[in-house]
Design an enzyme around this catalytic site. Structure first.
Site, PDB file in Angstrom:
ATOM      1  N   GLY A  66      12.792  -2.723   2.186  1.00  0.00           N
ATOM      2  CA  GLY A  66      14.117  -2.899   1.596  1.00  0.00           C
ATOM      3  C   GLY A  66      14.214  -3.948   0.502  1.00  0.00           C
ATOM      4  N   LYS A  98      -0.674  -5.106   9.460  1.00  0.00           N
ATOM      5  CA  LYS A  98       0.596  -4.650   8.873  1.00  0.00           C
ATOM      6  C   LYS A  98       1.300  -3.709   9.849  1.00  0.00           C
ATOM      7  CE  LYS A  98       2.509  -2.017   4.954  1.00  0.00           C
ATOM      8  NZ  LYS A  98       2.782  -0.653   5.432  1.00  0.00           N
ATOM      9  N   SER A 136      -4.009   1.709  -0.760  1.00  0.00           N
ATOM     10  CA  SER A 136      -3.970   2.500   0.475  1.00  0.00           C
ATOM     11  C   SER A 136      -5.288   3.207   0.744  1.00  0.00           C
ATOM     12  CB  SER A 136      -2.858   3.554   0.360  1.00  0.00           C
ATOM     13  OG  SER A 136      -2.944   4.471   1.423  1.00  0.00           O
ATOM     14  N   ARG A 194       9.958   4.358   7.640  1.00  0.00           N
ATOM     15  CA  ARG A 194       9.342   5.689   7.564  1.00  0.00           C
ATOM     16  C   ARG A 194       8.667   6.107   8.860  1.00  0.00           C
ATOM     17  NH1 ARG A 194       8.318   7.320   2.301  1.00  0.00           N
ATOM     18  NH2 ARG A 194       6.264   8.236   2.677  1.00  0.00           N
ATOM     19  N   THR A 229      -3.193  -1.359   8.822  1.00  0.00           N
ATOM     20  CA  THR A 229      -1.866  -0.841   9.192  1.00  0.00           C
ATOM     21  C   THR A 229      -1.938  -0.283  10.603  1.00  0.00           C
ATOM     22  OG1 THR A 229      -1.331  -0.352   6.903  1.00  0.00           O
ATOM     23  CG2 THR A 229      -0.046   0.802   8.572  1.00  0.00           C
ATOM     24  N   PRO A 266       0.838  -1.206   0.000  1.00  0.00           N
ATOM     25  CA  PRO A 266       0.000   0.000   0.000  1.00  0.00           C
ATOM     26  C   PRO A 266       0.869   1.251   0.000  1.00  0.00           C
ATOM     27  CG  PRO A 266      -0.015  -1.033   2.178  1.00  0.00           C
ATOM     28  CD  PRO A 266       0.719  -1.970   1.252  1.00  0.00           C
ATOM     29  N   ARG A 317      14.551  -5.208  -2.905  1.00  0.00           N
ATOM     30  CA  ARG A 317      14.894  -4.572  -4.183  1.00  0.00           C
ATOM     31  C   ARG A 317      15.388  -5.568  -5.227  1.00  0.00           C
ATOM     32  NH1 ARG A 317      12.525  -1.529  -1.610  1.00  0.00           N
ATOM     33  NH2 ARG A 317      12.997   0.634  -1.069  1.00  0.00           N
ATOM     34  N   TYR A 325      -6.520   2.242   7.166  1.00  0.00           N
ATOM     35  CA  TYR A 325      -6.161   3.047   8.339  1.00  0.00           C
ATOM     36  C   TYR A 325      -7.458   3.233   9.112  1.00  0.00           C
ATOM     37  CZ  TYR A 325      -1.346   4.375   7.164  1.00  0.00           C
ATOM     38  OH  TYR A 325       0.008   4.370   6.926  1.00  0.00           O
ATOM     39  N   ALA A 366       0.439   5.497  -0.441  1.00  0.00           N
ATOM     40  CA  ALA A 366      -0.499   6.621  -0.517  1.00  0.00           C
ATOM     41  C   ALA A 366      -0.155   7.541  -1.694  1.00  0.00           C
ATOM     42  CB  ALA A 366      -0.423   7.413   0.791  1.00  0.00           C
ATOM     43  N   HIS A 394       7.526  -0.301   7.981  1.00  0.00           N
ATOM     44  CA  HIS A 394       7.000   0.786   7.144  1.00  0.00           C
ATOM     45  C   HIS A 394       8.114   1.358   6.255  1.00  0.00           C
ATOM     46  CE1 HIS A 394       3.020   3.049   7.390  1.00  0.00           C
ATOM     47  NE2 HIS A 394       3.658   3.789   6.507  1.00  0.00           N
TER      48      HIS A 394
HETATM   49  C1  LIG Z   1       5.446   7.019  -0.600  1.00  0.00           C
HETATM   50  C2  LIG Z   1       4.994   5.934   0.349  1.00  0.00           C
HETATM   51  C3  LIG Z   1       3.696   5.962   0.842  1.00  0.00           C
HETATM   52  C4  LIG Z   1       3.267   4.952   1.705  1.00  0.00           C
HETATM   53  N1  LIG Z   1       1.968   4.935   2.107  1.00  0.00           N
HETATM   54  C5  LIG Z   1       1.535   3.921   2.884  1.00  0.00           C
HETATM   55  C6  LIG Z   1       0.160   3.834   3.231  1.00  0.00           C
HETATM   56  O1  LIG Z   1      -0.671   4.636   2.824  1.00  0.00           O
HETATM   57  N2  LIG Z   1      -0.218   2.811   4.035  1.00  0.00           N
HETATM   58  C7  LIG Z   1       0.676   1.879   4.499  1.00  0.00           C
HETATM   59  O2  LIG Z   1       0.290   0.964   5.230  1.00  0.00           O
HETATM   60  N3  LIG Z   1       1.970   1.937   4.167  1.00  0.00           N
HETATM   61  C8  LIG Z   1       2.415   2.922   3.368  1.00  0.00           C
HETATM   62  N4  LIG Z   1       3.726   2.951   2.990  1.00  0.00           N
HETATM   63  C9  LIG Z   1       4.648   1.907   3.452  1.00  0.00           C
HETATM   64  C10 LIG Z   1       4.645   0.715   2.482  1.00  0.00           C
HETATM   65  O3  LIG Z   1       3.410   0.055   2.476  1.00  0.00           O
HETATM   66  C11 LIG Z   1       5.714  -0.320   2.858  1.00  0.00           C
HETATM   67  O4  LIG Z   1       5.540  -0.727   4.192  1.00  0.00           O
HETATM   68  C12 LIG Z   1       7.146   0.187   2.675  1.00  0.00           C
HETATM   69  O5  LIG Z   1       7.230   1.109   1.617  1.00  0.00           O
HETATM   70  C13 LIG Z   1       8.071  -1.003   2.408  1.00  0.00           C
HETATM   71  O6  LIG Z   1       9.384  -0.600   2.273  1.00  0.00           O
HETATM   72  P1  LIG Z   1      10.097  -0.291   0.870  1.00  0.00           P
HETATM   73  O7  LIG Z   1       9.618   1.050   0.450  1.00  0.00           O
HETATM   74  O8  LIG Z   1      11.546  -0.309   1.231  1.00  0.00           O
HETATM   75  O9  LIG Z   1       9.715  -1.368  -0.098  1.00  0.00           O
HETATM   76  C14 LIG Z   1       4.172   3.936   2.114  1.00  0.00           C
HETATM   77  C15 LIG Z   1       5.467   3.914   1.585  1.00  0.00           C
HETATM   78  C16 LIG Z   1       5.878   4.894   0.705  1.00  0.00           C
HETATM   79  C17 LIG Z   1       7.280   4.828   0.140  1.00  0.00           C
HETATM   80  C1  LIG Z   2      -0.332   9.518  10.431  1.00  0.00           C
HETATM   81  C2  LIG Z   2       0.302   8.582   9.446  1.00  0.00           C
HETATM   82  C3  LIG Z   2       0.212   9.074   8.015  1.00  0.00           C
HETATM   83  C4  LIG Z   2       0.814   8.084   7.064  1.00  0.00           C
HETATM   84  C5  LIG Z   2       0.707   8.574   5.660  1.00  0.00           C
HETATM   85  C6  LIG Z   2       0.886   7.547   4.592  1.00  0.00           C
HETATM   86  C7  LIG Z   2       1.986   6.605   4.871  1.00  0.00           C
HETATM   87  O1  LIG Z   2       1.770   5.538   5.403  1.00  0.00           O
HETATM   88  C8  LIG Z   2       3.353   6.949   4.523  1.00  0.00           C
HETATM   89  O2  LIG Z   2       3.590   8.024   3.941  1.00  0.00           O
HETATM   90  O3  LIG Z   2       4.252   6.153   4.832  1.00  0.00           O
END
Ligand SMILES: Cc1cc2nc3c(=O)[nH]c(=O)nc-3n(C[C@H](O)[C@H](O)[C@H](O)COP(=O)(O)O)c2cc1C
Ligand SMILES: CCCCCCC(=O)C(=O)O
Length: 374
Positions: free
Chosen positions: A296, A239, A117, A266, A166, A88, A298, A140, A90, A263
């Protein structure tokens, strides 16, 4: 219909997910890049995700009979053509005007499942309409159960096959890269599925914490997961689990699968790498539900290593935005096809004829490989 106005051709020389990342950085506006690539705080977890994979060595095996070899497998009782899902992600219109519809067209062509997402920039119904693959709705949980349930019912009605809740981002991570770049969503990108929904706001007075006074008021807890499990017949995956204790708790709520995820680094910086977390969670779960890993991944060899450490499948997140930015739906199908081809080569060179034949024997020298902190 997918907006076809964005990039749609793979540039010469793009042959790996790393190539997509470099090209995407060159073409995306700096602030969008800061959001897409931004890790939590100092980016240590994101770096460790890669270091852990890079530090693991494979045990090559030769002369195996590969008759009837394949990457097809099952997840939550449903068939999949390879153990790689679109995570997922966003706000996909940040990367390409076609957004999530472009992604689902690419994922469908590559025969890969896609997670959509809650914060998609396209309605979940439009994505489902364009889809010819298995879709999972990433949830969410919202400020009230009634509003959460409205999303669940829409996902059910649109034909989604499972829910992925998530649970690791009740508040945003410390996103210093985004802060430095002054990132704001541009007007053409909106989280259309939740527009107008109530959002938590701070009620902190001077010197008080906005996190503890307001922002967490309606954050979900375990009782909400127990409640959700009773509300739908769809399989439910949690998740964002990295702790074995949380994994055990998730099982007691009756979840059907767990996505071991930090995540992508992040949210909380200095969480362990995804593969370290997987090893810990797999030891506790012992096969009672399937585990999906992300963070991670890739290379096809990363997929193989994750499966050897107990995952049933993996997801890729940031690479989706990279491929989308560089070449739209064509980029998505190409990026997923690269991963499939790399996985096939890795299986052939380690003598794994089928996905369920992948185990820790393919790791050199066993799973306590360099790169994993003990
Ligand atoms: C730009 C971006 C937006 C994301 N948005 C969401 C989201 O809306 N919901 C969510 O559960 N995870 C979100 N994630 C996390 C991803 O689902 C995932 O856990 C993560 O990107 C995996 O790591 P990778 O980017 O190294 O493959 C987001 C990741 C990125 C890079
Ligand atoms: C309060 C959490 C916002 C998360 C926004 C989307 C996401 O999961 C991401 O950017 O990573």
């Amino acid at each position: 219909m997918s907006d076809t106005s964005g990039p749609s051709e793979v540039p010469p020389g793009v042959v790996s997910l790393g190539d997509y990342e470099r090209h995407a950085q060159a073409i995306l506006p700096a602030d969008a890049w800061a959001y897409i690539s931004g890790a939590g705080a100092d980016g240590l977890t994101r770096r460790w995700n890669r270091e852990a994979f890079d530090g693991m060595r494979l045990a090559g095996r030769v002369l195996a009979d590969m008759t009837d070899a394949g990457t097809d497998t099952m997840l939550m009782g449903m068939p999949m053509s390879m153990p790689v899902l679109v995570a997922p992600v966003a706000h996909q219109k940040l990367a390409h005007p076609g957004g999530e519809v472009a992604t689902v067209l690419g994922a469908s062509a590559a025969r890969a499942w896609m997670c959509v997402s809650t914060l998609a920039s396209t309605t979940l119904e439009e994505i489902a309409e364009a889809s010819q693959t298995t879709l999972i709705f990433q949830l969410y949980m919202q400020a009230s159960r009634e509003v959460t349930l409205s999303l669940v019912r829409r996902a059910e009605a649109a034909g989604y096959s499972a829910l992925m809740v998530t649970v690791d981002a009740p508040v945003n991570g410390v996103r210093n890269d985004e802060q430095r770049a002054g990132f704001r969503l541009p007007p053409h990108v909106a989280a259309v599925n939740v527009q107008g929904f109530p959002t938590p706001s701070s009620r902190a007075g001077p010197g008080e914490s906005p996190v503890f006074k307001g922002l967490l008021d309606t954050a979900p807890t375990w009782s909400d997961i127990e409640w959700l499990r009773q509300q739908t017949t769809l399989p439910v995956m949690l998740k964002g689990i990295t702790s074995p204790h949380d994994a055990e708790r998730a099982l007691s709520c009756g979840v059907d699968a767990i996505a071991v995820s930090n995540h992508g680094g992040r949210t909380l910086d200095t969480l362990p790498s995804s593969i370290e977390a997987l090893l810990a969670v797999a030891d506790t779960v012992r096969g009672r539900v399937p585990l999906v890993l992300d963070g991670g991944v890739r290379r096809g060899t990363d997929v193989l290593k994750a499966l050897a450490c107990g995952a049933s499948a993996v997801m890729v997140g940031a690479p989706v935005m990279h491929a989308l930015a560089v070449a739209g739906p064509v980029g998505i199908v190409h990026m997923l096809t690269i991963l499939r081809a790399e996985l096939e080569a890795a299986m052939a060179l380690t003598g794994c004829v089928r996905i369920d034949a992948i185990d820790e024997e393919i790791l050199w020298p066993g799973k306590d490989a360099p790169g994993l902190r003990s």
